[in-house]
Scaffold this active site. Structure first.
Site, PDB file in Angstrom:
ATOM      1  N   GLU A  64       3.572  -8.450 -10.292  1.00 37.48           N
ATOM      2  CA  GLU A  64       3.758  -6.887 -10.784  1.00 37.48           C
ATOM      3  C   GLU A  64       4.813  -6.581 -11.167  1.00 37.48           C
ATOM      4  O   GLU A  64       6.060  -6.912 -10.554  1.00 37.48           O
ATOM      5  CB  GLU A  64       3.158  -5.895  -9.447  1.00 37.48           C
ATOM      6  N   HIS A  87       3.503   0.663 -14.285  1.00 38.54           N
ATOM      7  CA  HIS A  87       3.350  -0.392 -13.518  1.00 38.54           C
ATOM      8  C   HIS A  87       2.269  -1.416 -14.090  1.00 38.54           C
ATOM      9  O   HIS A  87       1.120  -0.934 -14.304  1.00 38.54           O
ATOM     10  CB  HIS A  87       2.771   0.185 -12.164  1.00 38.54           C
ATOM     11  N   GLU A 143      16.178  -0.230  -4.765  1.00 40.82           N
ATOM     12  CA  GLU A 143      16.236  -0.454  -6.036  1.00 40.82           C
ATOM     13  C   GLU A 143      16.286   0.743  -6.815  1.00 40.82           C
ATOM     14  O   GLU A 143      16.013   1.854  -6.309  1.00 40.82           O
ATOM     15  CB  GLU A 143      14.759  -1.128  -6.532  1.00 40.82           C
ATOM     16  N   LYS A 144      17.101   0.824  -7.817  1.00 39.51           N
ATOM     17  CA  LYS A 144      17.152   1.722  -8.940  1.00 39.51           C
ATOM     18  C   LYS A 144      15.744   2.369  -9.284  1.00 39.51           C
ATOM     19  O   LYS A 144      14.913   1.371  -9.581  1.00 39.51           O
ATOM     20  CB  LYS A 144      17.921   1.420 -10.032  1.00 39.51           C
ATOM     21  N   GLY A 157       0.824  -1.293   0.103  1.00 43.56           N
ATOM     22  CA  GLY A 157      -0.037   0.069  -0.027  1.00 43.56           C
ATOM     23  C   GLY A 157       0.901   1.288  -0.061  1.00 43.56           C
ATOM     24  O   GLY A 157       0.467   2.442   0.223  1.00 43.56           O
ATOM     25  N   ARG A 175      -2.914 -12.840  -3.190  1.00 46.39           N
ATOM     26  CA  ARG A 175      -4.209 -12.662  -3.046  1.00 46.39           C
ATOM     27  C   ARG A 175      -5.140 -11.883  -4.092  1.00 46.39           C
ATOM     28  O   ARG A 175      -4.389 -11.590  -5.108  1.00 46.39           O
ATOM     29  CB  ARG A 175      -4.552 -11.529  -1.598  1.00 46.39           C
ATOM     30  N   GLU A 228       6.646  -6.953  -7.422  1.00 44.80           N
ATOM     31  CA  GLU A 228       6.529  -7.664  -6.150  1.00 44.80           C
ATOM     32  C   GLU A 228       5.289  -8.574  -6.603  1.00 44.80           C
ATOM     33  O   GLU A 228       4.685  -8.622  -7.751  1.00 44.80           O
ATOM     34  CB  GLU A 228       5.899  -6.849  -4.984  1.00 44.80           C
ATOM     35  N   ASN A 238       1.675 -10.296  -5.252  1.00 47.31           N
ATOM     36  CA  ASN A 238       0.424 -10.245  -4.372  1.00 47.31           C
ATOM     37  C   ASN A 238      -0.148 -11.600  -4.210  1.00 47.31           C
ATOM     38  O   ASN A 238      -0.869 -11.841  -5.320  1.00 47.31           O
ATOM     39  CB  ASN A 238      -0.506  -9.258  -4.688  1.00 47.31           C
TER      40      ASN A 238
END
Length: 451
Positions: free
Chosen positions: A275, A208, A200-201, A164, A292, A288, A290
């Protein structure tokens, strides 16, 4: 077979799960806090139980209250929705020990993906490209400065736990990094009990883009194409659409295949999302996973015709996926906007009494609402009060329908971000598909600052 599901969540996602359960003939159990006793999802369920005071630690995160209710009600499964306990491996284990199915992946996979550092390592092993950055947690701000100078500013400082946008910040100088490291680590400890940070760079002009996955316990895994989620404020998504207007068919296929490969390498079972950050040359890098259902899952449902919650339940019952990869087709274009109870200029929450509430209606318009007319929005939870989803034959048609729907979306008594969404939908850069993660800072904020 699953006969009764307790929804360990609130708001629009609880209502969303209940609707699918009704369609499938599955009984539902709602749990709610004192602040939510008049919320729509409470009366929608077949049974409902009060958890306790409004604070999440005393209600929606209190497993010592939720589990006895599950047993008392005779629920044989728990759907965690998103947020709260949805990515809590200990809760998933608790369900398993109680003989109650957790509608989600296994606890070990959840724990691994819940740590962004461990997830990054797992993806590298699976052959998924990752953004240049640290291999593990950064011990101090001094070490962070050394690494940042090596990677090159700007960098993205991130908390290993949680999500979040909490514990995440773009940093451009050594001085900014010193201040940001301590404050974000402290915030992550407060919210997630883990202050580990990594870096991270920061990719300029990145997008996204995420891939929706479904995987069953029989070794089958498929993707449901991508969602573009680049328009964000405070590192949290505001506008999501499917498919992306930016990537080519070739990149779309490669991203989907890469995500499926990663899911199989993890032994992943259930619905999940990987993602990615995508640069201007369509190179994509793991961001990342998720473990869920996502807030933005409706846009995928609209273009594929699938019910992702239904698929989650089927998978939890031990059934094979109802479809194969070759069966999944893209039909049209869908856009979702999140309706927040917040100031559209500062993005600060705006709780209060809703004196009037009317939703847009019509063909290809879908509403997922957490409130009703006369509802009191409290400061205890995320300020999202609903989602508006539209579908068109193509992106242009979807944008036109979105603009029309926003004109008739009525919320009075509190501030909302609807004025912002109208501005975004009408912006030439949005219409042209120039929706990078810098959209709000580059186009929206300068407009309101000059007005």
């Amino acid at each position: 077979m699953i006969n009764k599901i307790l929804i360990a969540n609130r708001g629009e996602i609880a209502a969303r799960v209940i609707r699918t359960c009704k369609k499938l003939g599955i009984e539902t159990v709602a749990v709610y806090s004192e602040a939510d006793q008049k919320a729509p999802f409470v009366s929608m369920a077949d049974e409902s139980f009060l958890l306790g005071p409004p604070r999440v630690q005393e209600s929606y995160l209190d497993t010592e209250k939720i589990m006895p209710i599950a047993k008392k009600s005779g629920a044989d499964a728990i759907h965690p929705g998103y947020g709260f306990l949805s990515e809590n491996g200990s809760f998933a284990e608790m369900c398993e020990q109680a003989g109650i199915r957790f509608i989600g992946p296994s606890a070990d996979v959840m724990e691994k993906m819940g740590s962004k550092i461990a997830a990054r390592e797992a993806m590298e092993k699976a052959g998924v490209p990752v953004v240049p950055g640290t291999d593990g947690a950064v011990a101090s701000s001094d070490e962070a400065i050394e690494i940042a100078r090596d990677i090159g500013y700007p960098i993205m400082l991130k908390a290993s736990a949680g999500g979040g946008g909490i514990g995440m910040q773009v940093v451009n100088t050594d001085q900014e990094l010193i201040k940001a490291f301590e404050s974000n680590s402290k915030r992550a400890r407060t919210f997630f009990g883990d202050g580990a940070m990594f870096m991270e760079k920061k990719l300029d002009h990145a997008r996204h883009i995420e891939i929706q996955l479904l995987a069953d316990s029989h070794g089958n895994a498929i993707h449901l194409f991508e969602r573009e989620c680049s328009i964000q404020r405070r590192n949290q998504k505001v506008v999501e659409e499917a498919p992306s207007s930016f990537i080519s068919d070739e990149t779309r296929q490669r991203m989907g295949e890469t995500a499926v490969k990663a899911a199989k390498a993890l032994g992943y079972v259930s619905a999940g999302t990987i993602e990615f950050l995508v640069d201007e040359q369509e190179n994509f890098y793991f961001l990342e996973m998720n473990t869920r259902i996502q807030v933005e899952h409706p846009v995928t449902e609209e273009i594929t015709g699938l019910d992702i919650v239904e698929e989650q339940i089927r998978i939890a019952e031990g059934k094979e996926l109802s479809i194969r990869q070759s069966d999944v087709k893209i039909d049209g274009h869908a856009i979702e906007v999140r309706i927040y109870a917040e100031d559209p200029e500062t993005f600060f929450p705006s709780p209060g009494h809703i004196s009037a509430f009317e939703l847009p209606d019509g063909e290809h318009i879908r509403n997922e609402a957490a409130v009703t007319d006369g509802y009191d929005v409290t400061p205890y939870y995320d300020p999202m009060i609903g989602k508006l989803i539209v579908k068109g034959a193509d992106r242009s048609e979807a944008i036109s329908l979105l603009k029309e729907a926003l004109l008739t979306y009525k919320v009075e008594g509190i501030k909302t971000n609807i004025p912002m969404l109208k501005t975004v939908a009408d912006h030439e850069q949005f219409k042209n598909g120039n929706t990078t993660t810098a959209f709000v800072e580059t186009y929206y904020l300068p407009m309101i600052q000059t007005n």
